[in-house]
Design an enzyme around this catalytic site. Structure first.
Site, PDB file in Angstrom:
ATOM      1  N   CYS B   2      41.154  50.257  37.172  1.00 12.87           N
ATOM      2  CA  CYS B   2      41.551  51.159  36.098  1.00 12.87           C
ATOM      3  C   CYS B   2      42.790  50.654  35.379  1.00 12.87           C
ATOM      4  O   CYS B   2      43.750  50.214  36.001  1.00 12.87           O
ATOM      5  CB  CYS B   2      41.853  52.549  36.642  1.00 12.87           C
ATOM      6  SG  CYS B   2      40.533  53.288  37.582  1.00 12.87           S
ATOM      7  N   ARG B  27      40.227  43.816  33.382  1.00 13.00           N
ATOM      8  CA  ARG B  27      40.413  44.363  34.729  1.00 13.00           C
ATOM      9  C   ARG B  27      39.122  44.953  35.288  1.00 13.00           C
ATOM     10  O   ARG B  27      39.040  45.234  36.475  1.00 13.00           O
ATOM     11  CB  ARG B  27      41.495  45.445  34.706  1.00 13.00           C
ATOM     12  CG  ARG B  27      42.864  44.919  34.348  1.00 13.00           C
ATOM     13  CD  ARG B  27      43.835  46.062  34.053  1.00 13.00           C
ATOM     14  NE  ARG B  27      44.179  46.795  35.241  1.00 13.00           N
ATOM     15  CZ  ARG B  27      45.302  46.640  35.941  1.00 13.00           C
ATOM     16  NH1 ARG B  27      46.186  45.737  35.568  1.00 13.00           N
ATOM     17  NH2 ARG B  27      45.536  47.370  36.996  1.00 13.00           N
ATOM     18  N   TRP B  74      37.492  52.538  36.403  1.00 14.22           N
ATOM     19  CA  TRP B  74      36.583  51.884  37.358  1.00 14.22           C
ATOM     20  C   TRP B  74      36.329  52.942  38.418  1.00 14.22           C
ATOM     21  O   TRP B  74      37.218  53.291  39.194  1.00 14.22           O
ATOM     22  CB  TRP B  74      37.270  50.656  37.950  1.00 14.22           C
ATOM     23  CG  TRP B  74      36.388  49.812  38.820  1.00 14.22           C
ATOM     24  CD1 TRP B  74      35.583  48.779  38.411  1.00 14.22           C
ATOM     25  CD2 TRP B  74      36.224  49.899  40.240  1.00 14.22           C
ATOM     26  NE1 TRP B  74      34.927  48.242  39.490  1.00 14.22           N
ATOM     27  CE2 TRP B  74      35.294  48.892  40.623  1.00 14.22           C
ATOM     28  CE3 TRP B  74      36.745  50.721  41.238  1.00 14.22           C
ATOM     29  CZ2 TRP B  74      34.890  48.684  41.932  1.00 14.22           C
ATOM     30  CZ3 TRP B  74      36.347  50.522  42.553  1.00 14.22           C
ATOM     31  CH2 TRP B  74      35.430  49.505  42.891  1.00 14.22           C
ATOM     32  N   ASN B 100      45.364  56.180  37.779  1.00 15.34           N
ATOM     33  CA  ASN B 100      44.825  55.028  38.504  1.00 15.34           C
ATOM     34  C   ASN B 100      45.182  55.229  39.972  1.00 15.34           C
ATOM     35  O   ASN B 100      46.328  55.536  40.291  1.00 15.34           O
ATOM     36  CB  ASN B 100      45.477  53.745  37.945  1.00 15.34           C
ATOM     37  CG  ASN B 100      44.934  52.486  38.591  1.00 15.34           C
ATOM     38  OD1 ASN B 100      44.049  52.551  39.436  1.00 15.34           O
ATOM     39  ND2 ASN B 100      45.461  51.346  38.181  1.00 15.34           N
ATOM     40  N   GLY B 101      44.198  55.094  40.869  1.00 18.75           N
ATOM     41  CA  GLY B 101      44.457  55.305  42.293  1.00 18.75           C
ATOM     42  C   GLY B 101      43.473  56.299  42.869  1.00 18.75           C
ATOM     43  O   GLY B 101      42.478  56.645  42.236  1.00 18.75           O
ATOM     44  N   GLU B 481      33.633  30.533  49.021  1.00 17.88           N
ATOM     45  CA  GLU B 481      34.140  30.848  47.693  1.00 17.88           C
ATOM     46  C   GLU B 481      33.070  30.559  46.625  1.00 17.88           C
ATOM     47  O   GLU B 481      32.899  31.337  45.681  1.00 17.88           O
ATOM     48  CB  GLU B 481      35.417  30.026  47.428  1.00 17.88           C
ATOM     49  CG  GLU B 481      35.902  29.977  45.988  1.00 17.88           C
ATOM     50  CD  GLU B 481      36.272  31.327  45.403  1.00 17.88           C
ATOM     51  OE1 GLU B 481      36.283  32.331  46.136  1.00 17.88           O
ATOM     52  OE2 GLU B 481      36.525  31.375  44.188  1.00 17.88           O
ATOM     53  N   LYS B 485      31.538  33.322  43.990  1.00 15.49           N
ATOM     54  CA  LYS B 485      31.495  33.178  42.531  1.00 15.49           C
ATOM     55  C   LYS B 485      30.108  33.507  42.000  1.00 15.49           C
ATOM     56  O   LYS B 485      29.962  34.211  41.011  1.00 15.49           O
ATOM     57  CB  LYS B 485      31.857  31.754  42.105  1.00 15.49           C
ATOM     58  CG  LYS B 485      33.323  31.399  42.175  1.00 15.49           C
ATOM     59  CD  LYS B 485      34.167  32.004  41.088  1.00 15.49           C
ATOM     60  CE  LYS B 485      35.038  33.124  41.513  1.00 15.49           C
ATOM     61  NZ  LYS B 485      35.649  33.386  42.713  1.00 15.49           N
ATOM     62  N   GLU B 488      29.438  37.189  42.175  1.00 12.83           N
ATOM     63  CA  GLU B 488      30.255  37.991  41.262  1.00 12.83           C
ATOM     64  C   GLU B 488      29.737  38.003  39.831  1.00 12.83           C
ATOM     65  O   GLU B 488      29.714  39.038  39.178  1.00 12.83           O
ATOM     66  CB  GLU B 488      31.708  37.475  41.265  1.00 12.83           C
ATOM     67  CG  GLU B 488      32.483  37.829  42.508  1.00 12.83           C
ATOM     68  CD  GLU B 488      33.906  37.262  42.488  1.00 12.83           C
ATOM     69  OE1 GLU B 488      34.828  37.972  42.910  1.00 12.83           O
ATOM     70  OE2 GLU B 488      34.086  36.095  42.046  1.00 12.83           O
ATOM     71  N   HIS B 504      21.784  29.156  64.085  1.00 16.02           N
ATOM     72  CA  HIS B 504      21.991  30.327  64.951  1.00 16.02           C
ATOM     73  C   HIS B 504      21.541  31.623  64.269  1.00 16.02           C
ATOM     74  O   HIS B 504      21.993  32.693  64.640  1.00 16.02           O
ATOM     75  CB  HIS B 504      23.452  30.415  65.379  1.00 16.02           C
ATOM     76  CG  HIS B 504      23.912  29.213  66.158  1.00 16.02           C
ATOM     77  ND1 HIS B 504      23.472  28.950  67.428  1.00 16.02           N
ATOM     78  CD2 HIS B 504      24.735  28.192  65.834  1.00 16.02           C
ATOM     79  CE1 HIS B 504      24.008  27.818  67.869  1.00 16.02           C
ATOM     80  NE2 HIS B 504      24.776  27.342  66.917  1.00 16.02           N
ATOM     81  N   LYS B 603      39.359  43.520  38.181  1.00 10.37           N
ATOM     82  CA  LYS B 603      40.201  42.349  38.359  1.00 10.37           C
ATOM     83  C   LYS B 603      41.261  42.563  39.428  1.00 10.37           C
ATOM     84  O   LYS B 603      41.377  41.845  40.384  1.00 10.37           O
ATOM     85  CB  LYS B 603      40.847  41.978  37.023  1.00 10.37           C
ATOM     86  CG  LYS B 603      41.780  40.764  37.080  1.00 10.37           C
ATOM     87  CD  LYS B 603      41.006  39.477  37.276  1.00 10.37           C
ATOM     88  CE  LYS B 603      41.930  38.271  37.375  1.00 10.37           C
ATOM     89  NZ  LYS B 603      41.199  37.105  37.897  1.00 10.37           N
TER      90      LYS B 603
END
Lengths: 608, 608
Positions: B2, B27, B74, B100-101, B481, B485, B488, B504, B603
């Site tokens: 947010c 964000r 968000w 925000n929160g 990573e 990506k 995302e 395994h 973000k």
């Protein structure tokens, strides 16, 4: 992984080998074959891709013989086809062998042999060994095998026959297990005890560098210095009936249902209620030694690794000893730092997992004390560790591990109790911990008595192709394990995460087609997990919750939910994992998968 | 996550707010709204789901005003719809706010307010705050806000306006960042500096518990004890042009291409070639302190966590200090063990990641020394840490982090050099390490000069729905990573694993429809990775390899491959990750995704 069997004796060898391969099926394979002597006195090889039943169909009824070797192959070098299946022979067809392991220097060896006139038919590394032995053979198979393995770099368990030496099977091992079965007037050689359990319970475990030569009358063992050695004969503790299905359609379902009993066995006799502490017999450590431990490292792979993560969490939060679980494959190569106060555990159901065995050896070389947590008695890790604990699960036949997981964590609960009581834990707290643990088997029983909702849930969700499994704290590794189970037997791409971590990336996967399964215990993290559930719901993600009996708030938020009984905060892994095992099992059934032998997988991973 | 903006000044407020929200888009959000005063002197709120362009379409041209607040949401509590979008007001419409929160006790508060006659319209936790402030208001907005936040449990950054107090915006923070922008005859309030960069570079960072009240003429700040305080004014180091795309279609592509320069900045001035060691200014630790460190813990989330895994591997293998990376969300709640010789790093690009901030605070409470590794100057983690290192990447606008990752690991390479040289590393080895590191930016440049093969690869593979990304050793976190990506921005389910670990369990997923991407460097693990590649090939899996220029064996085995330049064994993460970033980027383009603002993601993750 690849299974080996060899036989010398009065029974029809083809039958013994095929039945043995059937017992070895559980290890996972994609092709199989046998080599037996025929009426004509020559060696005959039959092999093909597919199941043992397919192999049996091409073995002639009169292919009896009195000695031979057999193999189930889990491909490493060369694709899955009839030619790459074992046994492999040299050009003359006189030397025939089966091999488990990986020969790292097979390319230069092969080039040299080709230059010497050998013709190769397969893409395998294994075929090189047959040609090499033939090249070195001068009338003494044991000698030729010994000289050949001297040139090999890599890992192997092999069983070799030679047409000119009837009635004899030679075995050698480096890194891949071999067990000799001692019968009356018959002898066996195999990669584990299951194929010989119907005939004998007397076994000898070979060590790396050792060789054996069997005939129907006896065996000769020797070490890497060519010295003849006398090995101890062990009695197998398992019964044949333990490796039967007993009316269950799959071993996996049977083994899930065995958990009240197998957890009971894992903790039985190991809780001292008077002293409110744990007791583990085989640690080979004094109380002073245990008190001096300031760091615990747990090395393992696959399901055992997730059990190790639970163990590390417990030891750190309850016994207040810095602890971590690491992948054995990575530990081996990272030049680990071993401090005097460190204690390690190597966790492996089969006790043969090569990544874990190698990690154990590397840690020992650096002066680390490593305890084994194994199921199979006499297995390599059990023998090479500095002490250890058997989990007493009984044979685990299904490739996807279930009862071994709950028994492995049982051992860590006991060890945590022991270590915590030596440190900060009061007598009262110890009693509470022990009582909660003792109550677990009956609580698992309760869950197993109510499988119908899990089956319905699987019916509803089995056709989704992607899942997230989410937990926090001590249930985070349980989410990882639940996702692994679904991957392994249903081939659905499920990924485990800490529920808090999804907003740092994975939540991008969420839509109506990607359900999330949340583990929600009634502890301090419950509120946080609920927040994550709401974030997923807000993005139209379907939410399945495994929650504690009576948690109506979670039931309201989730699209679907399963209840488990209430227990102490840290005991939830036992109760959370069982519904996940059953969910994976029923999904796989729904999709018509071969539950006990999922594609591509092997039970005891004996190659790196 | 947010975004918040508030404005008081002579410009048309609606324009300033909408432009500011546009800057905050990066964000991540799913709805947006503003509240401005109209010609009639009343407050008018416009809000809706979708993009800022959609919001702009419903704001009347004459909605100028001279003060107001705006928000990008968000979703956490309540689904994404117009009603749940911010701003929220009380029944009378006099109090309006953006938040925000997460308010954890909103349910009991809401119940009490409803009992008192308040009527709620949304499902959000945020609306409760508006009603609460209205309930407490007695002619003094600051007083009412102060009394209201006293009753809140949870996290918040809020900006509040009251119809009866025109020209004033009141802000308060606890856990969610707020920055005050000091202009000439105008004042700003925002969740980060990007929306005010076009107007002013003078900013004040609020701390938790602090409040601010802004008007066009100035500001008043106070602490949690209601004391007025004077806060330092900081100058922002970023330029407006750094947050523009400069001809690139997406910020992500621009930021990938900035890496030769950003890595250069991260290491610039930090290598002492004469001394063959590293130099980091802001650690606030003496050489003696550094020498005493015997344990390093790195806490982070998402991409920063994988950077931390690279860092831990480096510190352990090169500096020989026991090190581990842990998820900050899990560290916070596991009651971590902090020893006197422990040193911690909190890694966060934004410096506002709340999971990491909370882990930092918990570690500090236990006496731990925590260094920050942040990009945003003046961010909360940068301010609350005991010392730290800025990575100097410049603003990272794309949600999917790229240049921050390579800069974060740069810092760990420098720190490792420093620590290793204080311990076992010779001068010569230090020189080699430093030289290899200094060579990295030009090697990244080389990779970025040859993107066409990566684009072709993405075209070929973008429509596969599942991937495994596999690496070993120091490249194992890089595989994680790379998979992140792809998840995302393309929403393809890619999962990262140690290449050794697939046998395994995960290898069950392999068939023609699930490709595997292997990272194959030319180090001691190359042979082992090749074995894993062959195992996948033997099961008809497609194999993509990222390998070192000239590795023909890998090129032969793989279905497709990309070459990267040769470097020292431990430097490969830099060169391995760049092709993976580009692969994810091109896959997302191929699938028509909104690369810079992927669905569901935010973000700067400022809620737990």
């Amino acid at each position: 992984m690849c299974g080996i069997i060899g036989y010398c004796g009065p029974r029809p060898a083809a039958e013994v080998l095929l039945d043995g391969l059937k017992r070895l099926e559980y290890r996972g394979y994609d092709s199989a074959g046998i080599c037996v002597d025929g009426e004509d006195g020559g060696l005959h090889t039959y092999k093909r891709t597919g199941k043992i039943a397919d192999l049996r169909a091409i073995v002639p009824d009169d292919a009896a013989g009195g000695w031979g070797i057999g193999h189930t192959r889990w491909a490493t070098h060369g694709e899955v086809n009839d030619i790459n299946a074992h046994p492999h022979s040299d050009d003359t067809g006189k030397v025939t062998l089966v091999h488990n392991g990986i020969i790292e220097n097979y390319i230069p060896l092969k080039e040299r042999l080709i230059a010497d006139g050998h013709r190769f038919v397969s893409d395998t590394d294994s075929e090189v060994i047959a040609h090499l032995i033939a090249d070195l053979y001068q009338g003494d198979l044991e000698k030729a095998v010994r000289e050949a393995i001297f040139l090999l770099k890599g890992t192997y368990g092999i069983a070799v026959v030679h047409a000119d030496e009837p009635g004899k099977v030679v075995g050698a091992r480096n890194g891949s297990p071999l067990v000799v079965g001692v019968g009356e007037g018959e002898m066996f050689l195999a990669s584990d005890v299951t194929p010989m359990l119907a005939y004998t319970k007397q076994v000898i475990y070979l060590n790396d560098g050792e060789m054996v030569s069997i005939t129907r009358d006896g065996h000769v063992t020797s070490d890497s210095s060519e010295r003849r050695i006398t090995k101890e004969v062990h009695e197998i503790g398992w019964e044949l009936e333990q490796i039967e299905k007993h009316g269950f359609p799959f071993f996996m379902e049977k083994e899930i249902h065995e958990q009240p009993a197998s957890v009971e066995r894992a903790i039985s006799g190991r809780i001292n209620l008077d002293g409110a502490t744990g007791h583990l017999g085989g640690l080979n450590m004094s109380a002073r030694d245990l008190l001096g431990v300031d760091n615990v490292g747990i090395v393992a792979a696959g399901t055992s690794y997730y059990a190790g993560m639970v163990g590390a969490y417990l030891l750190e939060s309850v016994a207040r000893i810095k602890s971590s679980a690491e992948l054995s494959s990575e530990v081996r190569y990272k030049n680990p730092i071993v401090t005097p106060g460190s204690l390690y555990f190597a966790v492996s159901q089969s006790g043969e997992t090569i990544d874990t065995l190698y990690a154990l050896r590397e840690l020992q070389r650096k002066g680390g004390k490593v305890l084994g947590v194994c199921n199979v008695v006499g297995s390599t890790i059990a023998r090479e560790s500095d002490g250890g604990v058997y989990i007493h699960s009984g044979p685990e036949i299904a490739v996807a591990s279930t009862k071994a997981f709950t028994s492995q964590i049982s051992v860590f609960y006991i060890f945590t109790l022991l270590m915590a009581r030596m440190r900060h834990m009061s007598w009262e707290a110890g009693i509470d911990f022990a009582k909660a643990l003792k109550h677990i088997p009956s609580q698992i029983e309760t869950i197993l008595g109510q499988t119908e909702p899990i089956r319905r849930l699987a019916k509803k969700y089995a056709r989704y192709q992607n899942f997230l499994f989410l937990g926090r704290g001590i249930n985070y590794p349980v989410a990882m394990e639940g996702a692994l189970k679904l991957k392994e037997i249903s081939y659905i791409h499920a990924e485990g995460y800490s529920a808090a971590e999804i907003k740092h990336g994975p939540i991008a996967l969420i839509n109506e087609q990607t359900p999330s399964l949340f583990l929600v215990s009634d502890d301090s993290l419950r509120e946080k997990v609920i927040t994550s559930m709401k974030e997923v719901k807000a993005r139209r993600g379907r939410v399945i919750a495994v929650a504690v009996e009576g948690d109506e708030e979670v039931a309201d938020i989730a699209d679907d939910y399963l209840y488990i009984p209430h227990t102490e905060e840290l005991m939830y892994p036992f109760l959370m994992v069982v519904p996940l095992q059953l969910f994976a099992y029923y999904c796989a059934l729904e999709l018509g998968r071969n539950v006990d032998q999922p594609r591509n997988l092997a039970k005891s991973v004996t190659v790196e």
